[in-house]
Structures are given as C-alpha cells and as structure tokens.
Design a protein around this motif. Structure first.
Motif, PDB file in Angstrom:
ATOM      1  N   LYS A  36       0.797  -1.221   0.000  1.00 16.29           N
ATOM      2  CA  LYS A  36       0.000   0.000   0.000  1.00 16.29           C
ATOM      3  C   LYS A  36       0.834   1.278   0.000  1.00 16.29           C
ATOM      4  O   LYS A  36       0.314   2.341  -0.294  1.00 16.29           O
ATOM      5  CB  LYS A  36      -0.938   0.009   1.222  1.00 16.29           C
ATOM      6  N   ASN A  37       2.114   1.178   0.327  1.00 16.64           N
ATOM      7  CA  ASN A  37       2.945   2.377   0.432  1.00 16.64           C
ATOM      8  C   ASN A  37       4.040   2.461  -0.614  1.00 16.64           C
ATOM      9  O   ASN A  37       4.703   3.486  -0.722  1.00 16.64           O
ATOM     10  CB  ASN A  37       3.583   2.455   1.820  1.00 16.64           C
ATOM     11  N   ARG A  90       0.674   6.929  -6.757  1.00 11.73           N
ATOM     12  CA  ARG A  90       1.965   6.340  -6.388  1.00 11.73           C
ATOM     13  C   ARG A  90       2.826   5.977  -7.590  1.00 11.73           C
ATOM     14  O   ARG A  90       3.816   5.277  -7.458  1.00 11.73           O
ATOM     15  CB  ARG A  90       1.737   5.111  -5.498  1.00 11.73           C
TER      16      ARG A  90
END
Length: 345
Positions: A137-138, A156
């Motif tokens: 998720k990061n 992202r």
C-alpha cells in the motif's frame, strides 16, 4: 484605476517577492492594529487573528476596531491585504498545476527510496504496475519511457520521460535507491514501422540492462525476454532473474488443457486480488528442520512450499534449514502478517 495597475504589476512580480510582501503586510498589520487599539486586541497574536480573518473574508467578528484610526487601517487592509492574499492563492494554484503537469510530462526528478523502477511501457508493464500497487500500500513506482506524457495515472506512480539506456534518465528515476528494476520487452519502431522480431526486442532489453549494470551494479534486476534462446546474450550482464513470457504462457496453456482450472489456480497465487497468495517469510531461530517449520506454519494456517526456488520441501523435511534460507508459504494475507510479525495495514 490605480489599484488595477498596482495589482497588475504585482501579478507579474517574482513569486518569492510576492510572498515576502504578503508576509510583511500581514505581520506588520498584526502589530499595527495592536498598537492602534491595545485594549481591544490585547496582544499581537489577536491582531494576527483579526488580520487573517479579514484578508480571507471570513470575518468572525470576535475582534473589531472601535476607533477611527483602527477602522481606517481596516479599510486599508481590505483594499491591499485581500488583493495580496488572492494573488498568493493564485500563485499556489499555478504552482500546483505546473508541478502536476511537469510530473505528467516526466520532467521532474524522483527523490524517493525503496521504489520499483519499470523500464519501458507495455501491456505486461501495466499488469505489473497494478499488481505492485495491490501488493504493497505504500510502495511507489517510477516508470521510464519516451511518451510525451505518462500512459498511466496513479498517485503512487511517478513518470520519467527519456531513454532508459541513458545514465541521466536513470539518475532522474533515482534508480540507485530503488528496491528493484523491471525491464519489460516492448515492440520497437524503425521508420514508423513496428518490429516484431524477438531478437530486436530482446536486444533493446539487453541494452537497457547493460546500461543499468554498468552504472548501478547493486540493483536487483529482473528482465522479461521474448525468447529463451536470447538469454545467453545476457551472460556478461548481472541480471538477477529472467522471465520468459512466451514459455510461461505456453506451459500454462498446456497444463490447463490436461488439468482444467490450472491457470486459475496459478493466477490466484500470483495475484493479490484473489484469496490466498504466495509470501516470503523469515526463518525463525526455533526452526532447525523443515519439518518443524512445516508443522508450525500448518498450525498457523500457512503451507510451506519452497526454500528459494526449491519446491521439494516434502522430500527433505528432516534436513536442517540453512541460515540463508528464503522460505515461501501459501496463506491468507492476515495469516502472513501474523506469521511475519507485521501488522496488517
């Protein structure tokens, strides 16, 4: 007329100067109104509060000038302060637009770390990007290609426009701080015509891999090749993993023909979007043999399937687990986080 010309000139003034003038007007006005009416405002901070609510046209009315000098200063603040704040806001909006536009055009330098770099856009690259975004998720991705603007939009995903063979372009992607780099084969064009020959396509991947390894030797590199016979051309390049796309598709198709549903099972194991997945876990100090690890993991809801790329775990359960073991299990995401000692995010 005077104010129109005044603000027209202000708009064309350097952004830093505008910000400085605005800060001086707001800061000076905070002290000025307190000096004019100390009993009403009490301290300069209350003056600052009144100035900000005035120039932003909020106007709570908790502090109001009572004297004529205070009211006259308020009129001055309305005429000058509101105009300055409007210009500052427009400058900020312009900056955000220019920044986002330059990001889409691939003209910015990426400064993040532990990201994934993908060289060349293709259908397989798109699938890989979606899978990476779903896996962590990061994590952030830097895509390198030569389109006029990014072919894929995501918060992202960072786009760098240029030839991934060039060192300057790789540095713009901050590849030296990347976790890994993927090189996907893509059809090349000569004189506007697409070339489908696998040798030419893999040759381009070889050129990219050579450039990466020459300038950034420690980067974990994964290359997808069109034909297995072309892998020997990479012998002088330290590529960590090869993926033969045509073989994988053909082998999976054959397996599915003899054992129906094989392709669905493999797809679920490889994708984070379906059921249980394949995860790497750390070796525990209490595990001496594969049997101990296998039984402990089974009780926790996971199945130990391999050490590195060795799938023969069931045939060596009583062997000792080496210190450099790379264990892989099949389990649900929640189970994986419990096993690895990580909290689900």
């Amino acid at each position: 007329m005077f104010f129109n010309k005044f603000f027209e000139r202000l708009i064309n003034v350097n952004t830093a100067v505008i910000f400085l003038i605005t800060a001086l007007v707001i800061g000076g006005s905070s002290f000025a109104i307190y000096y004019i009416e100390p009993e009403e405002f009490g301290n300069p901070f209350n003056g600052f509060w009144w100035v900000m609510t005035s120039v932003t046209t909020v106007g709570f009315g908790d502090y109001v000038p009572d004297t004529v000098p205070g009211k006259l200063y308020g009129v001055f603040l309305y005429l000058v302060g509101i105009g300055l704040i409007s210009i500052v806001i427009s400058k900020i909006i312009d900056f955000m637009y220019v920044y986002n536009r330059r990001k889409e055009l691939g003209k910015l330098v990426y400064n993040g770390r532990e990201h994934i770099v993908i060289a060349d856009w293709s259908k397989h690259a798109k699938i890989a990007i979606q899978e990476i975004l779903n896996t962590e998720k990061n994590i952030e991705i830097v895509l390198i290609d030569q389109f006029e603007e990014t072919p894929y939009h995501h918060d992202r995903l960072f786009y760098v426009r240029g030839n991934p063979v060039e060192k300057e372009v790789l540095e713009q992607a901050n590849i030296n701080e990347a976790r890994a780099v993927f090189i996907f084969p893509n059809e090349i064009t000569i004189s506007g015509e697409y070339i489908h020959d696998p040798s030419y396509i893999d040759g381009k991947s070889l050129l990219i891999a050579t450039s990466i390894q020459r300038h950034f030797k420690d980067i974990y590199t994964i290359v997808e090749v069109k034909e297995r016979n072309n892998i020997h051309n990479f012998t002088h390049v330290e590529v960590d993993e090869f993926i033969v796309s045509s073989e994988m598709i053909s082998q999976l198709a054959v397996r599915s023909a003899f054992s129906r549903g094989t392709s669905r099972i493999v797809s679920q194991l490889l994708s984070k979007r379906h059921g249980e997945d394949l995860y790497e876990i750390p070796k525990r100090p209490s595990w001496r043999t594969y049997r101990e690890a296998y039984m402990d993991l089974l009780e926790e809801g996971a199945t130990l399937v391999s050490d590195h790329d060795d799938l023969n775990i069931n045939h060596k359960l009583d062997e000792h687990i080496p210190e450099d073991a790379q264990l892989f299990v099949i389990c649900h995401e929640d189970t994986y986080h419990k096993i690895s000692g990580k909290e689900a995010k």
